[in-house]
Enzyme design. Structure first.
Site, PDB file in Angstrom:
ATOM      1  N   LYS A  46      15.408  -5.608   2.157  1.00 37.32           N
ATOM      2  CA  LYS A  46      16.054  -4.628   3.038  1.00 37.32           C
ATOM      3  C   LYS A  46      15.416  -4.724   4.427  1.00 37.32           C
ATOM      4  O   LYS A  46      14.305  -4.275   4.664  1.00 37.32           O
ATOM      5  CB  LYS A  46      15.902  -3.199   2.522  1.00 37.32           C
ATOM      6  CG  LYS A  46      16.886  -2.285   3.274  1.00 37.32           C
ATOM      7  CD  LYS A  46      16.460  -0.860   3.418  1.00 37.32           C
ATOM      8  CE  LYS A  46      15.493  -0.573   4.507  1.00 37.32           C
ATOM      9  NZ  LYS A  46      15.983  -0.775   5.886  1.00 37.32           N
ATOM     10  N   GLY A  60       5.388  -1.517   7.299  1.00 35.78           N
ATOM     11  CA  GLY A  60       5.941  -0.468   8.148  1.00 35.78           C
ATOM     12  C   GLY A  60       4.887   0.561   8.463  1.00 35.78           C
ATOM     13  O   GLY A  60       3.684   0.288   8.374  1.00 35.78           O
ATOM     14  N   SER A  61       5.329   1.749   8.782  1.00 35.28           N
ATOM     15  CA  SER A  61       4.393   2.786   9.229  1.00 35.28           C
ATOM     16  C   SER A  61       3.626   3.385   8.045  1.00 35.28           C
ATOM     17  O   SER A  61       4.095   3.349   6.900  1.00 35.28           O
ATOM     18  CB  SER A  61       5.159   3.882   9.958  1.00 35.28           C
ATOM     19  OG  SER A  61       6.094   4.452   9.072  1.00 35.28           O
ATOM     20  N   THR A  62       2.493   3.974   8.353  1.00 35.40           N
ATOM     21  CA  THR A  62       1.684   4.600   7.305  1.00 35.40           C
ATOM     22  C   THR A  62       2.434   5.774   6.686  1.00 35.40           C
ATOM     23  O   THR A  62       2.408   5.968   5.464  1.00 35.40           O
ATOM     24  CB  THR A  62       0.328   5.020   7.892  1.00 35.40           C
ATOM     25  OG1 THR A  62      -0.372   3.823   8.266  1.00 35.40           O
ATOM     26  CG2 THR A  62      -0.516   5.789   6.885  1.00 35.40           C
ATOM     27  N   GLY A  90       4.840   4.462   4.280  1.00 38.44           N
ATOM     28  CA  GLY A  90       4.067   3.902   3.169  1.00 38.44           C
ATOM     29  C   GLY A  90       3.636   4.996   2.194  1.00 38.44           C
ATOM     30  O   GLY A  90       3.696   4.826   0.966  1.00 38.44           O
ATOM     31  N   GLU A 112       1.612  -2.875   3.792  1.00 32.16           N
ATOM     32  CA  GLU A 112       1.045  -3.303   5.073  1.00 32.16           C
ATOM     33  C   GLU A 112       1.444  -2.253   6.086  1.00 32.16           C
ATOM     34  O   GLU A 112       2.614  -2.201   6.498  1.00 32.16           O
ATOM     35  CB  GLU A 112       1.624  -4.661   5.496  1.00 32.16           C
ATOM     36  CG  GLU A 112       1.450  -5.781   4.490  1.00 32.16           C
ATOM     37  CD  GLU A 112       0.051  -6.347   4.510  1.00 32.16           C
ATOM     38  OE1 GLU A 112      -0.794  -5.864   5.282  1.00 32.16           O
ATOM     39  OE2 GLU A 112      -0.205  -7.275   3.725  1.00 32.16           O
ATOM     40  N   GLU A 119      -1.436   5.442  16.576  1.00 27.96           N
ATOM     41  CA  GLU A 119      -0.730   4.191  16.847  1.00 27.96           C
ATOM     42  C   GLU A 119       0.466   4.478  17.761  1.00 27.96           C
ATOM     43  O   GLU A 119       1.297   5.322  17.447  1.00 27.96           O
ATOM     44  CB  GLU A 119      -0.235   3.586  15.539  1.00 27.96           C
ATOM     45  CG  GLU A 119       0.469   2.263  15.761  1.00 27.96           C
ATOM     46  CD  GLU A 119       0.969   1.639  14.458  1.00 27.96           C
ATOM     47  OE1 GLU A 119       1.627   2.341  13.683  1.00 27.96           O
ATOM     48  OE2 GLU A 119       0.704   0.454  14.247  1.00 27.96           O
TER      49      GLU A 119
HETATM   50  P1  NAD Z   1       9.054   2.265   9.480  1.00 28.50           P
HETATM   51  O1  NAD Z   1       7.978   2.620   8.530  1.00 28.50           O
HETATM   52  O2  NAD Z   1       9.786   3.356  10.151  1.00 28.50           O
HETATM   53  O3  NAD Z   1      10.168   1.364   8.768  1.00 28.50           O
HETATM   54  C1  NAD Z   1       9.835   0.177   8.087  1.00 28.50           C
HETATM   55  C2  NAD Z   1      10.925  -0.125   7.071  1.00 28.50           C
HETATM   56  O4  NAD Z   1      10.921   0.898   6.090  1.00 28.50           O
HETATM   57  C3  NAD Z   1      12.332  -0.161   7.640  1.00 28.50           C
HETATM   58  O5  NAD Z   1      13.070  -1.167   6.982  1.00 28.50           O
HETATM   59  C4  NAD Z   1      12.851   1.210   7.286  1.00 28.50           C
HETATM   60  O6  NAD Z   1      14.261   1.262   7.204  1.00 28.50           O
HETATM   61  C5  NAD Z   1      12.220   1.437   5.938  1.00 28.50           C
HETATM   62  N1  NAD Z   1      12.075   2.837   5.521  1.00 28.50           N
HETATM   63  C6  NAD Z   1      11.967   3.939   6.297  1.00 28.50           C
HETATM   64  N2  NAD Z   1      11.862   5.040   5.522  1.00 28.50           N
HETATM   65  C7  NAD Z   1      11.886   4.620   4.245  1.00 28.50           C
HETATM   66  C8  NAD Z   1      11.784   5.286   2.981  1.00 28.50           C
HETATM   67  N3  NAD Z   1      11.641   6.607   2.885  1.00 28.50           N
HETATM   68  N4  NAD Z   1      11.826   4.541   1.861  1.00 28.50           N
HETATM   69  C9  NAD Z   1      11.942   3.207   1.930  1.00 28.50           C
HETATM   70  N5  NAD Z   1      12.053   2.526   3.080  1.00 28.50           N
HETATM   71  C10 NAD Z   1      12.011   3.219   4.228  1.00 28.50           C
HETATM   72  O7  NAD Z   1       8.358   1.290  10.510  1.00 28.50           O
HETATM   73  P2  NAD Z   1       8.983   0.629  11.814  1.00 28.50           P
HETATM   74  O8  NAD Z   1       9.116   1.696  12.841  1.00 28.50           O
HETATM   75  O9  NAD Z   1      10.158  -0.202  11.461  1.00 28.50           O
HETATM   76  O10 NAD Z   1       7.798  -0.384  12.201  1.00 28.50           O
HETATM   77  C11 NAD Z   1       6.673   0.022  12.848  1.00 28.50           C
HETATM   78  C12 NAD Z   1       5.516   0.286  11.912  1.00 28.50           C
HETATM   79  O11 NAD Z   1       5.289  -0.844  11.082  1.00 28.50           O
HETATM   80  C13 NAD Z   1       4.209   0.494  12.636  1.00 28.50           C
HETATM   81  O12 NAD Z   1       3.496   1.564  12.062  1.00 28.50           O
HETATM   82  C14 NAD Z   1       3.457  -0.798  12.420  1.00 28.50           C
HETATM   83  O13 NAD Z   1       2.071  -0.725  12.524  1.00 28.50           O
HETATM   84  C15 NAD Z   1       3.903  -1.165  11.073  1.00 28.50           C
HETATM   85  N6  NAD Z   1       3.699  -2.595  10.854  1.00 28.50           N
HETATM   86  C16 NAD Z   1       2.675  -2.994  10.038  1.00 28.50           C
HETATM   87  C17 NAD Z   1       2.431  -4.349   9.842  1.00 28.50           C
HETATM   88  C18 NAD Z   1       1.317  -4.819   8.946  1.00 28.50           C
HETATM   89  O14 NAD Z   1       1.316  -5.989   8.569  1.00 28.50           O
HETATM   90  N7  NAD Z   1       0.397  -3.991   8.554  1.00 28.50           N
HETATM   91  C19 NAD Z   1       3.228  -5.288  10.474  1.00 28.50           C
HETATM   92  C20 NAD Z   1       4.264  -4.843  11.303  1.00 28.50           C
HETATM   93  C21 NAD Z   1       4.491  -3.488  11.466  1.00 28.50           C
END
Ligand code: NAD
Length: 478
Positions: free
Chosen positions: A173, A226-228, A231, A248, A381
């Site tokens: 996804k 994605g974001s903490t 996560g 991650e 962040e």
């Molecule tokens: P996000 O957490 O908003 O979204 C990431 C993904 O999760 C998207 O595909 C989103 O649609 C999905 N998502 C959102 N809510 C969800 C839920 N309740 N259940 C399942 N999936 C869900 O993050 P973002 O704004 O797309 O990206 C930025 C964040 O990602 C930052 O915090 C960044 O630090 C982190 N990031 C981490 C790494 C790493 O390797 N540690 C790498 C890149 C980005």
């Protein structure tokens, strides 16, 4: 290009016919209308992945055969590098040269894991009884891969390449801002010969499509970047089905310049550490810690360089700062800049929204000096081109400041003193520590976080451990 869902090697509309729009953040132009996967589509994708997994069409192939297909996918992608990179830049806003680097790494990651398929396995154990006891590494099953918008294809490959190499099947996804390169990748996977259901792509929203995938009983593992905050939600949603997780998450990585560093190199590293990828990099060196005796010299050079780093057309070969991914992200970044001013940090570069040719969601390369722990720009962040500079007096204070964060994704150290470099690298609680360099990645080098930056590792051999279960087989010999 195709903009439907890719399930079992077929393109199909969403069961509800719902769709969403993808916007080019550098021009504000409409790019594509993409089908939005709802709960019924998640069910269909998981069923396809499950059938493929259980039928042995993928995991039952000779390991080397799986490797050949992944290698072929890498080669096919390499022949379409510019097309893929162009698509990435159009949906994400990053400079075209950066997208080409992303695609090149995706090719390498596919080939790297292709090479592991016939080399990864278990061990024979010298047990006390003398029986024949061995461990096997068996694929974990159906993997739901959920990825963000900052390195849409590359980060996805950090998950699907090792998962497929291990014999798992994948439902990917992508982020709703950036689904297009994942869909083009699906076309390539099919051409490479992957059987129906091995690799599926279901664009959609996070709290809908993503959450349905996380809660689905037919999914064995979620690999999330994605974001903490998301996560944490995934951990809660995954509990009922005891899913395996790789997480991650976010970062607020310290980039530490000691007085004995090669200062020219350190300043370059500080600059690319935060402004590469518009600062939308999980490992961005967003806290620059500078030893007081070199503070003025470092800042003079860094500010002079940063003022030249103006936002530009991502397709202009001289552009080093593209558009942030969306209007929403631009607003978030600007709200942090306002918080930095309000909290009393000194704005020494940038600080404003910008447009290119009158359009787009750009933010100037921004630096705050005199930043202090407790300020939001230091503690949180931002995920944009905003650097907070904090001064320290000695090695112990530098280490303490570096570790003064809930996160632990990455860190940088700049010093010519090898003993200091090793001591500080050991003392910093982070998954990756770069010494006299920053922001380097390789398919062979594991990447992931300590603390609130998550757990589990992408890349390297370690990622394969995350897509397999260890099975102990005990053969009694007496
Ligand atoms: P996000 O957490 O908003 O979204 C990431 C993904 O999760 C998207 O595909 C989103 O649609 C999905 N998502 C959102 N809510 C969800 C839920 N309740 N259940 C399942 N999936 C869900 O993050 P973002 O704004 O797309 O990206 C930025 C964040 O990602 C930052 O915090 C960044 O630090 C982190 N990031 C981490 C790494 C790493 O390797 N540690 C790498 C890149 C980005």
């Amino acid at each position: 290009m195709r903009t439907e869902l890719f399930i079992a090697n077929t393109w199909r509309p969403a069961a509800s016919s719902k769709s969403f729009e993808v916007i080019n953040p550098a021009t504000e132009e409409h790019l594509a209308t993409v089908q939005y996967a709802g709960a019924a589509d998640v069910d269909a994708a998981v069923a396809a992945a499950r059938t493929c997994f259980e039928s042995d069409a993928w995991q039952g192939l000779a390991a080397r055969k799986r490797g050949e297909m992944l290698y072929r996918a890498g080669e096919l992608l390499a022949t379409r590098r510019d097309e893929m990179a162009e698509l990435e830049t159009r949906q994400n806003g990053k400079p075209f040269f950066e997208s080409k680097i992303d695609v090149t790494m995706t090719v390498e990651t596919l080939k790297y894991y292709a090479g592991w398929t016939d080399k990864y396995g278990g061990n024979v154990l010298p047990v006390e009884s003398g029986d024949f006891v061995f461990t096997d590494r068996v694929p974990v099953g159906v993997v739901g891969a959920i990825v963000p918008w900052n390195f849409p294809l590359n980060l996805a490959s950090w998950k699907f390449a090792p998962a497929l190499a291990a014999g798992c099947t994948v439902v990917l996804k992508p982020a709703s801002e950036t689904p297009l390169t994942a869909l083009l990748m699906a076309e390539i996977m099919e051409q490479a010969g992957l059987p129906p259901g091995a690799f599926n792509v279901i664009p959609g929203g996070g709290s809908t499509t993503g959450a349905a995938l996380v809660k689905h009983a037919g999914v064995d593992k979620i690999s999330f970047t994605g974001s903490t905050a998301v996560g944490q939600q995934i951990m809660r949603d995954a509990a009922d089905t005891v899913k395996r997780l790789t997480l991650e998450l976010g970062g607020k990585s310290p980039n530490v310049i000691f007085a004995d560093a090669d200062l020219k190199a350190a300043v370059r590293g500080a600059q690319t550490g935060i402004f590469y990828g518009k600062g939308e990099v999980c490992a961005a060196g967003s806290r620059l810690l500078v030893e007081r005796s070199v503070h003025d010299q470092v800042m003079e050079e860094l500010v002079a360089r940063t003022k030249k780093l103006t936002p530009g057309d991502p397709f202009d070969k001289n552009t080093r700062l593209g558009a942030v991914v969306s209007k929403k992200q631009q607003e978030t970044v600007l709200s942090y800049i306002a918080a930095g001013r309000k909290d009393g940090a000194t704005l020494v570069a940038g600080g404003n929204a910008a447009t290119v040719n009158g359009k787009g969601y750009f933010v100037e390369a921004t630096i705050f000096d005199d930043a202090k722990p407790g300020m939001r720009i230091v503690d949180e962040e931002i995920f944009g081109p905003v650097l907070a500079v904090v001064t320290f007096d000695d090695v112990d204070e530098g280490i303490a400041l570096a570790n003064r964060t809930i996160y632990g994704l990455a860190a940088g150290i700049w010093t010519r003193d090898v003993t200091k470099a090793i001591k500080v690298a050991r003392a910093i609680r982070a998954g990756t520590v770069w010494v006299n360099t920053y922001n380097l990645y390789d398919s062979a080098a594991p990447f992931g976080g300590f603390k609130a930056s998550g757990y589990g590792r992408d890349l390297g051999r370690e990622a394969l451990d995350g897509y397999t279960e260890s099975k102990t087989v005990w053969v009694g010999l007496r």
